[in-house]
Write an enzyme that holds these catalytic residues in place. Structure first.
Site, PDB file in Angstrom:
ATOM      1  CG  LEU A 146     -33.309 -64.097 -35.819  1.00  0.00           C
ATOM      2  CD1 LEU A 146     -34.460 -65.018 -35.463  1.00  0.00           C
ATOM      3  CD2 LEU A 146     -32.413 -64.747 -36.872  1.00  0.00           C
ATOM      4  CG  HIS A 147     -32.106 -57.599 -39.657  1.00  0.00           C
ATOM      5  ND1 HIS A 147     -30.941 -58.269 -39.368  1.00  0.00           N
ATOM      6  CD2 HIS A 147     -31.865 -56.905 -40.794  1.00  0.00           C
ATOM      7  CE1 HIS A 147     -30.031 -57.985 -40.276  1.00  0.00           C
ATOM      8  NE2 HIS A 147     -30.561 -57.154 -41.165  1.00  0.00           N
ATOM      9  NE  ARG A 148     -28.961 -60.497 -43.370  1.00  0.00           N
ATOM     10  CZ  ARG A 148     -28.517 -59.466 -44.066  1.00  0.00           C
ATOM     11  NH1 ARG A 148     -29.213 -59.010 -45.087  1.00  0.00           N
ATOM     12  NH2 ARG A 148     -27.376 -58.877 -43.745  1.00  0.00           N
ATOM     13  NE  ARG A 179     -37.495 -56.839 -42.347  1.00  0.00           N
ATOM     14  CZ  ARG A 179     -38.064 -56.581 -43.525  1.00  0.00           C
ATOM     15  NH1 ARG A 179     -39.107 -57.267 -43.928  1.00  0.00           N
ATOM     16  NH2 ARG A 179     -37.573 -55.644 -44.293  1.00  0.00           N
ATOM     17  CG  ASP A 221     -30.952 -62.293 -39.702  1.00  0.00           C
ATOM     18  OD1 ASP A 221     -30.587 -61.283 -39.071  1.00  0.00           O
ATOM     19  OD2 ASP A 221     -32.155 -62.508 -39.985  1.00  0.00           O
TER      20      ASP A 221
END
Length: 297
Positions: A146-148, A179, A221
């Site tokens: 997950l990074h968005r 992030r 994502d």
């Protein structure tokens, strides 16, 4: 991957605002083009460097070659969507990974003779390293990335996703993006509260493919990982409301889950249907692209 060191390295970094970052890249790319006087300028994908290269090529002008052309998520709030639309508009040669990408261009009125179905170079790259892929975890697991911003930058959203992952029936291996690390720290989210999630440091390309290959399913994502999951014939749950890789959605190989992340648990129980091979080509995209460039530039 035995990629040689670049002749020019701008080293701009990713922490600057997008406009400033793109502006600096445009200035630096323009300097290189003035010095090297290239016959064409090749841009790839949908990053800010893609946009910068497209604008420089259009203004100088230098013929632009866009690899991974024609993709659309139809969500213009995504920076990537803006970047690829601009890149496609100004390109002389457009190499599309799928038939759907060509149809997207035609719907936008981009119909010139420089549009080619090439397949996806990610398929080429996977084939290059497939002998290096190996099992890295002996127990059953799901692999997650997950990074968005819309999944990590709001405390309750991030906590709800972590809660769902923690309650799944198998271990979750989660290489944690910088992030997400930063947001968990600022939100005071304790990793120890999620005993079913094995948080690990960011990993390289071959390690990522290795974890994907032997996972029971993939939750992500990422755009590229949706394709990799499909190529590896792994069920994928994408924590997004849309995808530019619509082919992966056929027969349940990829499923979009966004507003109700608790649905991930049930979606993992649904087995995908028929697998359609070679929708991203057979691994010869790079060779075909090079030959076509030689013929047309």
């Amino acid at each position: 991957l035995r990629i040689p060191a670049p002749d020019f390295l701008f080293d701009i970094g990713g922490s600057k605002p997008q406009g400033e970052q793109t502006g600096i890249m445009m200035a630096e790319i323009e300097k290189v083009c003035m010095q090297e006087k290239p016959d064409a300028l090749l841009i790839y994908g949908d990053t800010n460097s893609t946009l910068a290269g497209a604008l420089v090529g259009a203004k100088m002008p230098i013929p632009i070659i866009h690899i991974e052309a024609g993709l659309r998520s139809f969500n213009r709030s995504m920076p990537e969507e803006v970047n690829r639309i601009v890149a496609d508009e100004f390109s002389k040669l457009l190499f599309c990974p799928t038939k759907q990408a060509i149809e997207n261009l035609e719907k936008e009125g981009i119909r010139h003779m420089g549009i080619f179905l090439s397949g996806d170079v990610m398929c080429d790259t996977l084939n290059l390293v497939k002998d290096k892929i190996k099992r890295l975890c002996e127990e059953p697991y799901y692999f997650t990335t997950l990074h968005r911003p819309y999944n990590t930058d709001e405390k309750e959203r991030l906590k709800s996703i972590l809660k769902v992952l923690n309650n799944l029936d198998k271990l979750v291996i989660f290489p944690i993006h910088p992030r997400a690390v930063s947001r968990m720290k600022s939100f005071e989210i304790d990793r120890n509260d999620y005993q079913n999630i094995r948080f690990i440091e960011p990993i390289g390309y071959v390690e990522s493919l290795s974890y994907q290959k032997y996972a029971d399913a993939i939750i992500t994502d990422s755009g590229g990982m949706q394709k990799e999951a499909y190529m590896l014939q792994k069920k994928c749950i994408t924590v997004r409301s849309e995808t530019e890789w619509t082919e992966t959605l056929k027969n349940g190989w990829n499923t979009l889950v966004f507003d109700h992340v608790e649905d991930i648990k049930n979606e993992l129980k649904i087995a995908p249907g028929e697998y359609i091979p070679d929708i991203y080509g057979t691994g010869n995209a790079a060779k075909e692209i090079v030959e076509t460039i030689k013929e047309n530039i």
